[in-house]
Motif scaffolding. Structure first.
Motif, mmCIF file in Angstrom:
data_model
loop_
_atom_site.group_PDB
_atom_site.id
_atom_site.type_symbol
_atom_site.label_atom_id
_atom_site.label_comp_id
_atom_site.label_asym_id
_atom_site.label_seq_id
_atom_site.Cartn_x
_atom_site.Cartn_y
_atom_site.Cartn_z
ATOM 1 N N ALA A 1 0.839 -1.202 0.000
ATOM 2 C CA ALA A 1 0.000 0.000 0.000
ATOM 3 C C ALA A 1 0.874 1.253 0.000
ATOM 4 N N LEU A 2 1.947 1.247 0.769
ATOM 5 C CA LEU A 2 2.858 2.392 0.804
ATOM 6 C C LEU A 2 3.543 2.583 -0.551
ATOM 7 N N MET A 3 3.886 1.502 -1.210
ATOM 8 C CA MET A 3 4.498 1.593 -2.524
ATOM 9 C C MET A 3 3.521 2.215 -3.535
ATOM 10 N N ARG A 4 2.249 1.801 -3.461
ATOM 11 C CA ARG A 4 1.236 2.369 -4.362
ATOM 12 C C ARG A 4 1.041 3.851 -4.075
ATOM 13 N N LEU A 5 0.985 4.219 -2.798
ATOM 14 C CA LEU A 5 0.818 5.628 -2.444
ATOM 15 C C LEU A 5 1.971 6.462 -2.964
ATOM 16 N N GLY A 6 3.173 5.926 -2.867
ATOM 17 C CA GLY A 6 4.340 6.642 -3.389
ATOM 18 C C GLY A 6 4.256 6.856 -4.883
ATOM 19 N N SER A 7 3.801 5.845 -5.605
ATOM 20 C CA SER A 7 3.644 5.960 -7.056
ATOM 21 C C SER A 7 2.564 6.978 -7.407
ATOM 22 N N GLN A 8 1.458 6.933 -6.683
ATOM 23 C CA GLN A 8 0.364 7.876 -6.940
ATOM 24 C C GLN A 8 0.803 9.304 -6.647
ATOM 25 N N SER A 9 1.559 9.484 -5.573
ATOM 26 C CA SER A 9 2.041 10.815 -5.208
ATOM 27 C C SER A 9 2.976 11.359 -6.284
ATOM 28 N N ALA A 10 3.859 10.522 -6.790
ATOM 29 C CA ALA A 10 4.776 10.939 -7.850
ATOM 30 C C ALA A 10 4.004 11.318 -9.112
ATOM 31 N N GLU A 11 2.962 10.561 -9.427
ATOM 32 C CA GLU A 11 2.150 10.862 -10.612
ATOM 33 C C GLU A 11 1.421 12.189 -10.443
ATOM 34 N N ARG A 12 0.855 12.431 -9.247
ATOM 35 C CA ARG A 12 0.184 13.714 -8.988
ATOM 36 C C ARG A 12 1.164 14.871 -9.140
ATOM 37 N N GLU A 13 2.393 14.688 -8.672
ATOM 38 C CA GLU A 13 3.412 15.735 -8.780
ATOM 39 C C GLU A 13 3.736 16.015 -10.247
ATOM 40 N N ARG A 14 3.851 14.959 -11.067
ATOM 41 C CA ARG A 14 4.120 15.143 -12.496
ATOM 42 C C ARG A 14 2.968 15.883 -13.174
ATOM 43 N N VAL A 15 1.732 15.528 -12.842
ATOM 44 C CA VAL A 15 0.572 16.195 -13.427
ATOM 45 C C VAL A 15 0.536 17.659 -13.004
ATOM 46 N N SER A 16 0.834 17.934 -11.745
ATOM 47 C CA SER A 16 0.861 19.316 -11.260
ATOM 48 C C SER A 16 1.903 20.130 -12.008
ATOM 49 N N GLU A 17 3.054 19.529 -12.248
ATOM 50 C CA GLU A 17 4.118 20.240 -12.968
ATOM 51 C C GLU A 17 3.687 20.544 -14.399
ATOM 52 N N ILE A 18 3.039 19.579 -15.050
ATOM 53 C CA ILE A 18 2.547 19.798 -16.412
ATOM 54 C C ILE A 18 1.495 20.903 -16.408
ATOM 55 N N ASN A 19 0.568 20.877 -15.445
ATOM 56 C CA ASN A 19 -0.465 21.913 -15.356
ATOM 57 C C ASN A 19 0.150 23.284 -15.140
ATOM 58 N N TRP A 20 1.179 23.363 -14.277
ATOM 59 C CA TRP A 20 1.834 24.639 -13.997
ATOM 60 C C TRP A 20 2.524 25.170 -15.253
ATOM 61 N N LYS A 21 3.222 24.299 -15.987
ATOM 62 C CA LYS A 21 3.900 24.726 -17.211
ATOM 63 C C LYS A 21 2.888 25.193 -18.251
ATOM 64 N N PHE A 22 1.754 24.499 -18.348
ATOM 65 C CA PHE A 22 0.708 24.895 -19.288
ATOM 66 C C PHE A 22 0.130 26.252 -18.899
#
Length: 72
Positions: free
Chosen positions: A21-42
């Motif tokens: 579960a912790l591994m999945r949460l870490g992956s989800q958190s990293a994905e949210r961070e990538r999406v946030s970065e893309i949204n900010w750049k856009f």
């Protein structure tokens, strides 16, 4: 910590559910961070485009262009 996709199936089966579960949460958190970065750049790109059209006195041209894109 190895990623879930990089771990062989028998190794995953031996891990406790909390670790998985912790591994999945870490992956989800990293994905949210990538999406946030893309949204900010856009957003920054949109702001730069608006500044350009505003400074060049062509803001109305941009509005008309964008309006035509939304027409069915």
């Amino acid at each position: 910590m190895e990623g879930i996709c990089d771990t062989p199936a028998e190794k995953l089966a031996s891990r406790d559910p909390q670790t998985l579960a912790l591994m999945r949460l870490g992956s989800q958190s990293a994905e949210r961070e990538r999406v946030s970065e893309i949204n900010w750049k856009f957003f920054c790109l949109q702001l730069e485009i608006l500044k350009y059209f505003h400074q060049s006195g062509r803001l109305l041209h941009l509005y008309v262009f964008l309006h035509h894109l939304n027409v069915d």
